[in-house]
Scaffold this motif. Sequence first.
Motif, PDB file in Angstrom:
ATOM      1  N   LYS A 570       1.309   8.178   6.477  1.00 57.67           N
ATOM      2  CA  LYS A 570       1.213   6.758   6.101  1.00 57.67           C
ATOM      3  C   LYS A 570       0.877   6.574   4.622  1.00 57.67           C
ATOM      4  CE  LYS A 570       0.171   4.945  10.651  1.00 57.67           C
ATOM      5  NZ  LYS A 570      -0.880   4.428  11.527  1.00 57.67           N
ATOM      6  N   ALA A 571       0.471   7.665   3.974  1.00 57.86           N
ATOM      7  CA  ALA A 571       0.197   7.584   2.532  1.00 57.86           C
ATOM      8  C   ALA A 571       1.495   7.616   1.739  1.00 57.86           C
ATOM      9  CB  ALA A 571      -0.704   8.731   2.104  1.00 57.86           C
ATOM     10  N   ASP A 573       4.687   6.279   3.130  1.00 61.01           N
ATOM     11  CA  ASP A 573       5.704   5.602   3.951  1.00 61.01           C
ATOM     12  C   ASP A 573       6.246   4.346   3.273  1.00 61.01           C
ATOM     13  OD1 ASP A 573       3.559   3.947   4.153  1.00 61.01           O
ATOM     14  OD2 ASP A 573       3.471   3.901   6.339  1.00 61.01           O
ATOM     15  N   ASN A 575       4.792   1.725   2.621  1.00 60.45           N
ATOM     16  CA  ASN A 575       4.158   0.500   3.110  1.00 60.45           C
ATOM     17  C   ASN A 575       2.692   0.452   2.668  1.00 60.45           C
ATOM     18  OD1 ASN A 575       3.027  -1.547   4.551  1.00 60.45           O
ATOM     19  ND2 ASN A 575       3.438  -0.670   6.580  1.00 60.45           N
ATOM     20  N   PRO A 576       2.338  -0.457   1.760  1.00 61.28           N
ATOM     21  CA  PRO A 576       0.958  -0.492   1.252  1.00 61.28           C
ATOM     22  C   PRO A 576      -0.064  -0.950   2.288  1.00 61.28           C
ATOM     23  CG  PRO A 576       2.255  -2.288   0.318  1.00 61.28           C
ATOM     24  CD  PRO A 576       3.202  -1.440   1.112  1.00 61.28           C
ATOM     25  N   SER A 578      -0.220   0.345   5.444  1.00 59.28           N
ATOM     26  CA  SER A 578      -0.629   1.487   6.263  1.00 59.28           C
ATOM     27  C   SER A 578      -1.270   2.526   5.347  1.00 59.28           C
ATOM     28  CB  SER A 578       0.591   2.073   6.973  1.00 59.28           C
ATOM     29  OG  SER A 578       1.474   2.617   6.017  1.00 59.28           O
ATOM     30  N   PHE A 579      -2.147   3.360   5.898  1.00 55.32           N
ATOM     31  CA  PHE A 579      -2.886   4.279   5.026  1.00 55.32           C
ATOM     32  C   PHE A 579      -3.284   5.551   5.750  1.00 55.32           C
ATOM     33  CE2 PHE A 579      -5.696   1.430   7.220  1.00 55.32           C
ATOM     34  CZ  PHE A 579      -6.683   2.264   7.715  1.00 55.32           C
ATOM     35  N   ALA A 686      -3.470   4.277   0.541  1.00 57.59           N
ATOM     36  CA  ALA A 686      -2.476   3.398   1.164  1.00 57.59           C
ATOM     37  C   ALA A 686      -1.081   3.835   0.734  1.00 57.59           C
ATOM     38  CB  ALA A 686      -2.723   1.946   0.791  1.00 57.59           C
ATOM     39  N   GLU A 687      -0.944   4.223  -0.525  1.00 56.08           N
ATOM     40  CA  GLU A 687       0.320   4.772  -1.022  1.00 56.08           C
ATOM     41  C   GLU A 687       0.040   5.708  -2.182  1.00 56.08           C
ATOM     42  OE1 GLU A 687       3.869   4.608  -0.149  1.00 56.08           O
ATOM     43  OE2 GLU A 687       2.675   4.111   1.620  1.00 56.08           O
TER      44      GLU A 687
HETATM   45 CA    CA Z   1       1.237   3.419   3.445  1.00 59.41          CA
END
Ligand code: CA
Length: 693
Positions: A570-571, A573, A575-576, A578-579, A686-687
């Motif tokens: 999720k880091a 993906d 998408n900020p 998801s983490f 998160a990203e």
């Molecule tokens: Ca993410």
Amino acid sequence: MRKLLLMAGLCGTLATAHAQEIAPYGALPSKAQLAWQDMEYYMFIHLGPNTFTDNEWGHGDEDPKVFNPSRLDARQWARTAKLAGMKAIIITAKHHDGFCLWPSKYSTHTVRESAWKNGKGDVLKELSAACKEYGLKFGVYLSPWDRNHPAYGTPEYNQVFSNTLNEVLSSYGPVFEQWFDGANGEGPNGKKPVYDWDLFHHTVYKNQPNAVIFSDVGPGCRWVGNEDGIAGTTNWATLNVKGFTPGKGAPAQSVLNEGNMNGEKWIPAECDVSIRPGWFYSPSTNDKVKSVQHLLDIYYGSVGRNGNMLLNVPVDRRGLIYSADSIRLMEFKRFRDESFKTNLALKAKVTATETRRNNSKVSAANLTDGKPGTYWATPDGVLKGTITLTFAKPASFNRLVLQEYIALGQRVKAFSVEILENGAFKEIATATTIGHKRILSFPDVTTTQVRINIQDALACPVISEVQLYKAPGLLAVPVIQRNKQGEVSITCSSPDPELHYTVDGKEPVYSSPKYTGPVSLPAGGIVKAKAFLEKGKKASATVTAVYDIAPAKWKVTFTDGQAKGADPEKAIDGNPESFWASVIQPEAAKYPHEIQVDLGEELTLKGFTYTPRHLVEKSGTIYTYAFYVSEDGKNWGEPVAQGNFANIANNPVTQSIRFNKAAKGRFIRLVAVAPANEKEQWASVAELGVITK
Ligand code: CA
Ligand code: FUL
């Protein structure tokens, strides 16, 4: 109780010789604080060496020569603030790097040592004069934390800082607000002092008895607990301060956000926020100026919730407010003016239950006379009352403005709003506090009668204004997202807009490509989008997203742990929201933490980006980092970059770190060396991204 009644009676007798005089309740605002609350909206300016070095927190060792705006014009700032409807300007006279925007006697790191005007310039002199010319108040930010001054961290520093304050506050005319930052970091000598707040306050009041002093805990006004500019939906202007100090010793951010009901002192919230992601100018944020919609949300979340809005507009490298920022300020002003142009309550007949008798100052008619100094109230001990507005013809509106007569204290704890619909009353909103001003937004309603029910209060409610408006709709700004594969999608929350976009950096117009479905952009680029209605007659603001290479081929190869539901993938993906978070058992967690990623191909990297978890909740934010690049994912060598993400605790936006020199490799590794919040011994991402351009 008898004593109290006697005292209230006595005060009443002294004031107007009237038995029904309203006794003040709780902590009260000073005259200066009352005037301050009426200001509502004013400008913050961050300017200094950081403007030229692309930093948020300078280290204090910058060459002062870097400060060299080519055409600095404080009159342009003041003119812009005035036209934007702002009442004042507060400037960073001295930020954490210690650089003084005036030629201070107590520092060798000032405009005098800079290249600007051959060292003969004085920004405070120019700005105070410009504010005077444009009828704006003038305020100063001075950071006690000083990463340049050699005395910082020694007992002498408090006196140095007091002298510095004294110099500023005695040289540039009236100062309406003194802004004290709570940060207390290390100086050039690696030491931290204990600040002498009593001395600092004494120095302020000695020079500027009417100044309102800002800090986390006042005494004049308080930090709202975040840098998003948003106060709590419940927001008391009163705060308990005993045992608290600015900075680490401050009350919890949630307490600062809401104040304390029956708090000891009158310390209203000031909502500071930047019009850009960072506080200082950076060319990289020229296309990230907040939209009118976002600024309106902040306005309703600050001024509309009993707080003042302090909007930062960073001055650029020329020493001017950049066009994108000033255009946005004017659009925001126009939209506010349009929204609050016609007070429909003026057309209504106003009645109220429970009106206090035998007090000629109290009348329901005062609620709609447009004067904040006149009011309606209930009798002592009556903590409820209903205000009814009746229209001869149905009226349509979507905003309600309420004001308490705060000179007598903040009282209202709960109220509801009802409208007459098909012969019965229907509740359309409920809320808690009012204070200086409360603005409620709701969908358009049309009715002949509105009821405002004050349901509970700390003492008899004293209300000065009730206003109703119909604000125009605003075409929502589109949202651009890109997924892991590199497909860009554009959405918009307004009904049925036509979305047009560009990928060549040009401003989208109605004839630009129409968005019909995901656009593939795995190698990165600039996407600009705009929403249109009525065949292009109406347009939203432009939104811009700048992308580097997409994480399509990336895989996480190692982490030192994983919290439940916080999968490492999720880091990366795209998408900020998801983490990844490092921890499995919070008790066992301890820094450092790390994440390693295989990029699936060798790349030449110029830097990396870290987006902390911030959208729903901030938690596990990394402060100190080390970043590595490797050819094989085994031999990491020395870090290609290491340091701190400046100001990330309070302003958790995406951090872009550029390497001193490009690094080739297929594997990357982020080591979280220290947390932003010591109580959170886990790291979250998160990203994670790379900079190849
Ligand atoms: Ca993410
Ligand atoms: C913070 C500072 O650390 C930021 O750099 C900025 O000046 C903001 C307004 O206050 O505490």
